[in-house]
Motif scaffolding. Sequence first.
Motif, short mmCIF file in Angstrom:
data_model
loop_
_atom_site.label_atom_id
_atom_site.label_comp_id
_atom_site.label_asym_id
_atom_site.label_seq_id
_atom_site.Cartn_x
_atom_site.Cartn_y
_atom_site.Cartn_z
N GLU A 96 63.89 101.69 142.23
CA GLU A 96 64.33 102.62 141.19
C GLU A 96 63.79 104.03 141.41
N HIS A 97 62.59 104.14 141.99
CA HIS A 97 61.97 105.45 142.17
C HIS A 97 62.61 106.27 143.29
N VAL A 98 63.39 105.66 144.19
CA VAL A 98 64.04 106.39 145.27
C VAL A 98 65.56 106.31 145.20
N GLN A 99 66.11 105.86 144.08
CA GLN A 99 67.56 105.69 144.01
C GLN A 99 68.30 107.02 144.07
N PHE A 100 67.69 108.12 143.64
CA PHE A 100 68.35 109.42 143.76
C PHE A 100 68.60 109.74 145.23
N TRP A 101 67.61 109.50 146.09
CA TRP A 101 67.76 109.82 147.51
C TRP A 101 68.70 108.85 148.21
N ILE A 102 68.72 107.61 147.77
CA ILE A 102 69.68 106.65 148.32
C ILE A 102 71.10 107.10 147.94
N GLY A 103 71.27 107.50 146.70
CA GLY A 103 72.57 108.01 146.26
C GLY A 103 72.96 109.27 147.00
N PHE A 104 71.99 110.13 147.29
CA PHE A 104 72.29 111.36 148.03
C PHE A 104 72.78 111.04 149.44
N SER A 105 72.17 110.05 150.10
CA SER A 105 72.63 109.67 151.44
C SER A 105 74.04 109.08 151.38
N PHE A 106 74.34 108.27 150.36
CA PHE A 106 75.70 107.76 150.19
C PHE A 106 76.69 108.90 149.95
N PHE A 107 76.26 109.90 149.19
CA PHE A 107 77.11 111.06 148.92
C PHE A 107 77.43 111.81 150.21
N VAL A 108 76.46 112.01 151.06
CA VAL A 108 76.67 112.72 152.32
C VAL A 108 77.61 111.92 153.23
N VAL A 109 77.40 110.62 153.32
CA VAL A 109 78.27 109.78 154.15
C VAL A 109 79.70 109.80 153.62
N CYS A 110 79.86 109.71 152.31
CA CYS A 110 81.20 109.75 151.71
C CYS A 110 81.86 111.10 151.93
N LEU A 111 81.09 112.17 151.83
CA LEU A 111 81.64 113.52 152.05
C LEU A 111 82.11 113.68 153.49
N VAL A 112 81.34 113.19 154.45
CA VAL A 112 81.74 113.26 155.86
C VAL A 112 82.99 112.42 156.11
N ALA A 113 83.05 111.22 155.51
CA ALA A 113 84.22 110.36 155.66
C ALA A 113 85.46 111.02 155.06
N LEU A 114 85.32 111.62 153.88
CA LEU A 114 86.45 112.31 153.26
C LEU A 114 86.92 113.48 154.11
N LEU A 115 85.99 114.24 154.63
CA LEU A 115 86.35 115.39 155.46
C LEU A 115 87.06 114.95 156.74
N GLY A 116 86.51 113.96 157.43
CA GLY A 116 87.12 113.48 158.66
C GLY A 116 88.49 112.87 158.45
N ASN A 117 88.65 112.06 157.43
CA ASN A 117 89.94 111.43 157.16
C ASN A 117 90.97 112.45 156.68
N THR A 118 90.53 113.45 155.94
CA THR A 118 91.45 114.49 155.50
C THR A 118 91.94 115.30 156.70
N VAL A 119 91.06 115.58 157.63
CA VAL A 119 91.47 116.29 158.85
C VAL A 119 92.50 115.46 159.62
N LEU A 120 92.26 114.15 159.73
CA LEU A 120 93.25 113.29 160.39
C LEU A 120 94.59 113.32 159.67
N LEU A 121 94.56 113.27 158.34
CA LEU A 121 95.80 113.27 157.57
C LEU A 121 96.53 114.60 157.64
N ILE A 122 95.86 115.66 157.98
CA ILE A 122 96.51 116.96 158.16
C ILE A 122 97.05 117.10 159.58
N ILE A 123 96.28 116.65 160.57
CA ILE A 123 96.67 116.84 161.98
C ILE A 123 97.81 115.93 162.40
N ILE A 124 97.79 114.67 162.00
CA ILE A 124 98.79 113.71 162.49
C ILE A 124 100.22 114.10 162.10
#
Length: 94
Positions: free
Chosen positions: A18-46
């Motif tokens: 519980e004491h580190v859940q903010f940082w765990i959530g932050f890492s999930f946020f960064v991974v999700c942001l990178v996935a959204l960015l990469g998939n959006t680029v694919l959906l624009i380029i294809i």
Amino acid sequence: MSYLDPKTLTLIGIPGLEHVQFWIGFSFFVVCLVALLGNTVLLIIIPAERSLHQPMYIFLAVLAATDVGLCVAIAPKMLAIFWFGPSPWPLMLA
């Protein structure tokens, strides 16, 4: 003998961390942001590039759209649990 009630599911985070859940959530946020960015680029380029109008690339676009949809549907609830604590109401499955 234990009893399992399959009609309710309560998401509470990671027990014991519980004491580190903010940082765990932050890492999930960064991974999700990178996935959204990469998939959006694919959906624009294809669709824009004529040479990518082949079944393999169309299938890749469908997978990218599915990944964007799942990330947009699941990530906000998961991040809300990590950053603001569990919801007082259980998620009803039935």
